[in-house]
Write a protein that holds these residues in place. Structure first.
Motif, mmCIF file in Angstrom:
data_model
loop_
_atom_site.group_PDB
_atom_site.id
_atom_site.type_symbol
_atom_site.label_atom_id
_atom_site.label_comp_id
_atom_site.label_asym_id
_atom_site.label_seq_id
_atom_site.Cartn_x
_atom_site.Cartn_y
_atom_site.Cartn_z
ATOM 1 N N SER A 148 -101.027 -62.305 -26.608
ATOM 2 C CA SER A 148 -99.774 -62.607 -27.043
ATOM 3 C C SER A 148 -99.786 -62.442 -28.736
ATOM 4 O O SER A 148 -98.759 -62.300 -29.098
ATOM 5 N N CYS A 149 -100.584 -62.777 -29.298
ATOM 6 C CA CYS A 149 -100.996 -62.645 -31.044
ATOM 7 C C CYS A 149 -101.679 -61.473 -31.271
ATOM 8 O O CYS A 149 -101.809 -60.909 -32.663
ATOM 9 N N ASN A 150 -101.795 -60.302 -30.464
ATOM 10 C CA ASN A 150 -102.454 -59.100 -30.619
ATOM 11 C C ASN A 150 -103.638 -59.089 -31.293
ATOM 12 O O ASN A 150 -104.037 -58.588 -32.288
ATOM 13 N N CYS A 151 -104.552 -59.956 -30.852
ATOM 14 C CA CYS A 151 -105.809 -60.266 -31.472
ATOM 15 C C CYS A 151 -106.946 -59.577 -31.023
ATOM 16 O O CYS A 151 -107.506 -59.608 -29.978
ATOM 17 N N LYS A 152 -107.202 -58.436 -31.634
ATOM 18 C CA LYS A 152 -108.180 -57.441 -30.944
ATOM 19 C C LYS A 152 -109.438 -57.819 -30.666
ATOM 20 O O LYS A 152 -110.075 -57.368 -29.898
ATOM 21 N N VAL A 153 -110.003 -58.616 -31.860
ATOM 22 C CA VAL A 153 -111.225 -59.005 -31.961
ATOM 23 C C VAL A 153 -111.529 -59.906 -30.605
ATOM 24 O O VAL A 153 -112.586 -59.964 -29.956
ATOM 25 N N LEU A 154 -110.740 -60.976 -30.675
ATOM 26 C CA LEU A 154 -110.753 -62.101 -29.746
ATOM 27 C C LEU A 154 -110.635 -61.570 -28.355
ATOM 28 O O LEU A 154 -111.336 -62.034 -27.411
ATOM 29 N N LEU A 155 -109.557 -60.443 -28.123
ATOM 30 C CA LEU A 155 -109.526 -59.900 -26.763
ATOM 31 C C LEU A 155 -110.662 -59.210 -26.281
ATOM 32 O O LEU A 155 -110.997 -59.246 -25.179
ATOM 33 N N GLU A 156 -111.302 -58.526 -27.162
ATOM 34 C CA GLU A 156 -112.410 -57.983 -26.764
ATOM 35 C C GLU A 156 -113.743 -58.712 -26.504
ATOM 36 O O GLU A 156 -114.338 -58.366 -25.516
ATOM 37 N N LYS A 157 -113.656 -59.808 -27.006
ATOM 38 C CA LYS A 157 -114.669 -60.826 -26.527
ATOM 39 C C LYS A 157 -114.170 -61.693 -25.326
ATOM 40 O O LYS A 157 -115.171 -62.107 -24.373
ATOM 41 N N CYS A 158 -113.158 -61.753 -25.018
ATOM 42 C CA CYS A 158 -112.461 -62.284 -23.977
ATOM 43 C C CYS A 158 -112.704 -61.284 -22.628
ATOM 44 O O CYS A 158 -113.120 -62.007 -21.574
ATOM 45 N N ARG A 159 -112.734 -60.280 -22.638
ATOM 46 C CA ARG A 159 -112.537 -59.490 -21.752
ATOM 47 C C ARG A 159 -113.783 -59.525 -20.728
ATOM 48 O O ARG A 159 -113.598 -59.738 -19.478
ATOM 49 N N PRO A 160 -114.951 -59.635 -21.033
ATOM 50 C CA PRO A 160 -116.150 -59.807 -20.201
ATOM 51 C C PRO A 160 -116.102 -61.016 -19.341
ATOM 52 O O PRO A 160 -116.564 -60.831 -18.420
ATOM 53 N N TYR A 161 -115.667 -61.934 -19.918
ATOM 54 C CA TYR A 161 -115.443 -63.249 -19.204
ATOM 55 C C TYR A 161 -114.535 -63.307 -18.153
ATOM 56 O O TYR A 161 -114.654 -63.643 -17.002
ATOM 57 N N VAL A 162 -113.415 -62.581 -18.584
ATOM 58 C CA VAL A 162 -112.323 -62.520 -17.518
ATOM 59 C C VAL A 162 -112.500 -61.657 -16.275
ATOM 60 O O VAL A 162 -112.436 -61.802 -15.465
ATOM 61 N N MET A 163 -113.257 -60.382 -16.971
ATOM 62 C CA MET A 163 -113.199 -59.472 -15.766
ATOM 63 C C MET A 163 -114.648 -59.711 -14.865
ATOM 64 O O MET A 163 -114.394 -59.534 -13.770
ATOM 65 N N GLU A 164 -115.636 -60.372 -15.413
ATOM 66 C CA GLU A 164 -116.750 -60.540 -14.603
ATOM 67 C C GLU A 164 -116.600 -62.092 -13.922
ATOM 68 O O GLU A 164 -117.235 -62.208 -12.901
ATOM 69 N N GLY A 165 -115.769 -62.981 -14.637
ATOM 70 C CA GLY A 165 -115.867 -64.167 -14.173
ATOM 71 C C GLY A 165 -114.700 -64.504 -13.272
ATOM 72 O O GLY A 165 -114.049 -65.653 -12.990
ATOM 73 N N PHE A 166 -113.831 -63.273 -12.864
ATOM 74 C CA PHE A 166 -112.431 -63.469 -12.197
ATOM 75 C C PHE A 166 -112.706 -64.088 -10.809
ATOM 76 O O PHE A 166 -111.667 -64.988 -10.545
ATOM 77 N N ASN A 167 -113.650 -64.091 -10.247
ATOM 78 C CA ASN A 167 -113.692 -64.699 -8.898
ATOM 79 C C ASN A 167 -113.608 -66.125 -8.957
ATOM 80 O O ASN A 167 -113.102 -66.841 -8.010
ATOM 81 N N GLY A 168 -113.989 -66.782 -10.107
ATOM 82 C CA GLY A 168 -113.715 -68.120 -10.294
ATOM 83 C C GLY A 168 -112.400 -68.482 -10.996
ATOM 84 O O GLY A 168 -111.905 -69.555 -10.527
ATOM 85 N N LEU A 169 -112.093 -67.771 -12.001
ATOM 86 C CA LEU A 169 -110.869 -68.118 -12.631
ATOM 87 C C LEU A 169 -109.623 -68.214 -12.011
ATOM 88 O O LEU A 169 -108.753 -68.796 -12.151
ATOM 89 N N TRP A 170 -109.411 -67.300 -10.719
ATOM 90 C CA TRP A 170 -108.088 -67.232 -10.388
ATOM 91 C C TRP A 170 -107.825 -68.210 -9.391
ATOM 92 O O TRP A 170 -106.883 -68.655 -9.126
ATOM 93 N N LYS A 171 -108.760 -69.251 -9.304
ATOM 94 C CA LYS A 171 -108.561 -70.534 -8.363
ATOM 95 C C LYS A 171 -108.289 -71.666 -9.376
ATOM 96 O O LYS A 171 -107.925 -72.690 -8.895
ATOM 97 N N SER A 172 -108.171 -71.479 -10.766
ATOM 98 C CA SER A 172 -107.906 -72.382 -11.622
ATOM 99 C C SER A 172 -106.179 -72.633 -11.823
ATOM 100 O O SER A 172 -105.801 -71.528 -11.730
ATOM 101 N N GLU A 173 -106.100 -73.574 -12.411
ATOM 102 C CA GLU A 173 -104.636 -73.948 -12.761
ATOM 103 C C GLU A 173 -104.212 -73.328 -13.714
ATOM 104 O O GLU A 173 -103.141 -72.757 -13.656
ATOM 105 N N GLU A 174 -105.025 -72.695 -14.646
ATOM 106 C CA GLU A 174 -104.643 -72.018 -15.845
ATOM 107 C C GLU A 174 -104.353 -70.527 -15.422
ATOM 108 O O GLU A 174 -103.299 -70.023 -15.897
#
Length: 594
Positions: A148-174
């Motif tokens: 939402s804030c177009n934070c390229k540095v933060l987004l690049e740090k987030c991607r591995p967490y989201v891409m590799e941890g998706f199987n647990g993340l999709w079951k969360s309320e977030e």
């Protein structure tokens, strides 16, 4: 005394550094002096004296405000909503070069403020702080903020967490609070690492059902990116086809039917090219271009003293790899033909073994000699796969009586029963024609006749009726031999002169869509990758040796042709066959010819 008038002395690095330090110190000092302030920024009722020059210099947001010609240009006091007093104190300090504090409590708000005011230095500082605080508990929230804030540095740090941890993340309320664009960016990403694609289906449906009335209209937009090719047939039939929200959505229903057809049409699998059939980078398999060549005695040494070499070009890695070679005792010579069935290859004929039938087993990466032999030997023939069978049509046999060397016979090899049988005859016996399977019909375009002349018609063999009909003259003036590729229901034909045609087979109509530059010729083979037409070309001085890979985009106007440069200098030669296939990555490790 000499005059120094008109001379210019460049500021030394030392002087420049001193100047910058003095200026920053002065600006910081003036932040405490209200006497020279010319604008008051009001946040939550509190007045913050500021200097327009400083704000406009440090923030494009304020620069645009002060130069807009609107009321803020002249007003002494400007109210800024949507930010707390404590946060603006830190923002103001950052613009004046003073010390500011980023904490766990204020980092989010400061990041939003920095993005709003477009203060790059503060935004980057907030991104770095949040990146260090990231874990599996907050990565999805930070992913949303970064986008939402177009934070390229933060987004690049987030991607591995989201891409590799998706199987647990999709079951969360977030996960249910993600915006449409956030979720779409995840499911379409080639780097997503799901346990299986069924999990992505479940996650997408869960997100839609969390606010069904508002989100149901987005279902097809999301399902468009799910790699349904990796969904098991059982899950497809028992789960997806039984969900009303999918079958009642016209587009989603079409996607389900598309992948159903993939499973029930093993002979046509290599033609599917939509995004539902793109493989993710974490998959065990990869889409490649396969070519069969002679072995290179000089470069291969004793390792590759074999009949033919099988090469795979990896689009993802941009490299040529060698797969299992055809053993020397099974060398088919030249003039053989290769067709794909599921992810295996079937090689028929060849001038060294006219009744030859070899199978490349993609599960084991090896060539197997099939026991059954064609009834009539041939080479330079045509081949196609339909239903559970491989068909061979026409071709040349030098052992036949003079004047009958070019054949018209059509034979079928049933993959399940492993038997050959005669199916019919071409009306016009030809060799070296282009062939494509559409439905239950095989289209044979052009080809050379017994007298050496090119046939200018199209023959259509109906495999169910076992009948052939001819549409004469459709290829009049076409430069042969032709290259042909079927992709997602379209058939593209490329002439020897580089003319590219869209073949509307239902209307028997050929439409010229592009002329290739002469530098692209000759074309040794064609395949497709994600909707692009991939051209394997040679050079005019070495017409059988691979030179370049071209990527042809026909879906845009104007059409586009780009050169694809392999990362290794391998030159497969000479190329006898070229087709698209899917292979197991475990076999793509050998680049011996490098």
């Amino acid at each position: 005394m000499a005059s120094n008038a008109g001379t210019f002395s460049k500021m030394s690095n030392n002087s420049r550094q001193k100047f910058i330090e003095t200026m920053i110190a002065g600006i910081s000092e003036n932040s405490q002096d209200d006497s020279m302030a010319d604008v008051d920024i009001i946040v939550e009722g509190e007045r913050f004296p500021c200097h327009r020059l400083i704000l406009a210099t440090m923030s494009p947001y304020f620069k645009a405000m002060f130069h807009s010609g609107m009321v803020e240009t002249r007003e002494r006091s400007i109210t800024i909503p949507g930010i707390s007093k404590s946060a603006f104190v830190q923002v103001r300090s950052s613009m004046y070069g003073s010390e500011y504090s980023i904490t766990t409590e204020n980092a989010m708000e400061l990041l939003h403020a920095a993005a709003l005011f477009q203060i790059i230095s503060l935004q980057e500082a907030c991104e770095e702080f949040l990146a260090k605080e990231m874990d599996m508990e907050n990565c999805l929230m930070l992913f949303k903020i970064a986008r939402s804030c177009n934070c390229k540095v933060l987004l690049e740090k987030c991607r591995p967490y989201v891409m590799e941890g998706f199987n647990g993340l999709w079951k969360s309320e977030e996960f249910e609070t993600l915006d449409l664009e956030d979720l779409e960016s995840i499911v379409r990403d080639d780097d997503l690492v799901p346990v299986d694609e069924e999990q992505i289906c479940e996650a997408t449906i869960k997100w839609v059902q969390a606010d069904f009335s508002q989100r149901k209209k987005h279902l097809s937009r999301l399902f468009r990116h799910i790699r349904l090719v990796n969904v098991s047939p059982e899950y497809l039939l028992e789960e997806l086809y039984n969900k009303d929200l999918l079958v009642n959505d016209e587009t989603c229903k079409r996607y389900l039917d598309e992948v159903r057809d993939y499973h029930i049409l093993p002979a046509r699998r290599q033609e599917f090219a939509s995004s539902r059939f793109h493989l993710r980078n974490s998959d065990d398999f990869e889409e490649v271009i396969l070519v069969l060549t002679e072995y290179d005695m000089e470069r291969s040494g004793s390792f590759y003293q074999d009949g033919k070499c099988l090469w795979a070009y990896s689009h993802h890695q941009g490299r040529w790899y060698t797969l299992a070679p055809i053993p020397l005792p099974q060398n088919p010579g030249t003039g053989f033909r290769v067709v794909s069935f599921r992810n295996d290859l079937y090689l028929t004929g060849g001038n060294s073994s006219l009744k030859n039938l070899l199978k490349y087993d993609s599960d084991r990466n090896e060539w197997v000699q099939c026991d059954a032999s064609m009834k009539r030997g041939r080479y330079n023939h045509m081949t196609a796969a339909i239903r559970e069978s491989v068909y061979v049509l026409g071709g040349y046999n030098a052992k036949m009586a003079e004047g009958n060397n070019v054949q018209g016979s059509i034979e079928e090899y049933n993959v399940n029963s492993r038997c050959w049988r005669t199916m019919g005859e071409l009306i016009v016996p030809v060799q070296c024609a282009a062939t494509v399977a559409v439905g239950e019909k095989i289209f044979v375009l052009g080809g050379k006749q017994e007298d050496g002349s090119n046939f200018d018609g199209i023959q259509i063999f109906d495999t169910r009726q076992r009948e052939t009909k001819v549409e004469p003259g459709l290829l009049k003036g076409f430069s042969q031999p032709l290259q042909i590729v079927a992709v997602d229901g379209k058939v593209i034909i490329i002439t020897a002169a580089g003319e590219v045609y869209d073949f509307r087979y239902s209307k028997m109509k050929l439409t010229l869509v592009k002329r290739l530059h002469q530098d692209c010729l000759p074309i040794l083979g064609v395949a497709h990758y994600r909707g692009y037409i991939m051209l394997i070309s040679a050079s005019k001085d070495k017409p059988l040796i691979f030179s370049k890979v071209y990527k042809l985009e026909l879906r845009c106007t104007p059409t586009r042709l780009d050169v694809v440069s392999p990362k290794n200098n391998t030159k497969p030669k000479p190329i006898h066959a070229c087709l698209r296939c899917v292979v197991n990555k475990q076999f793509m490790y050998h680049t011996y010819f490098q």
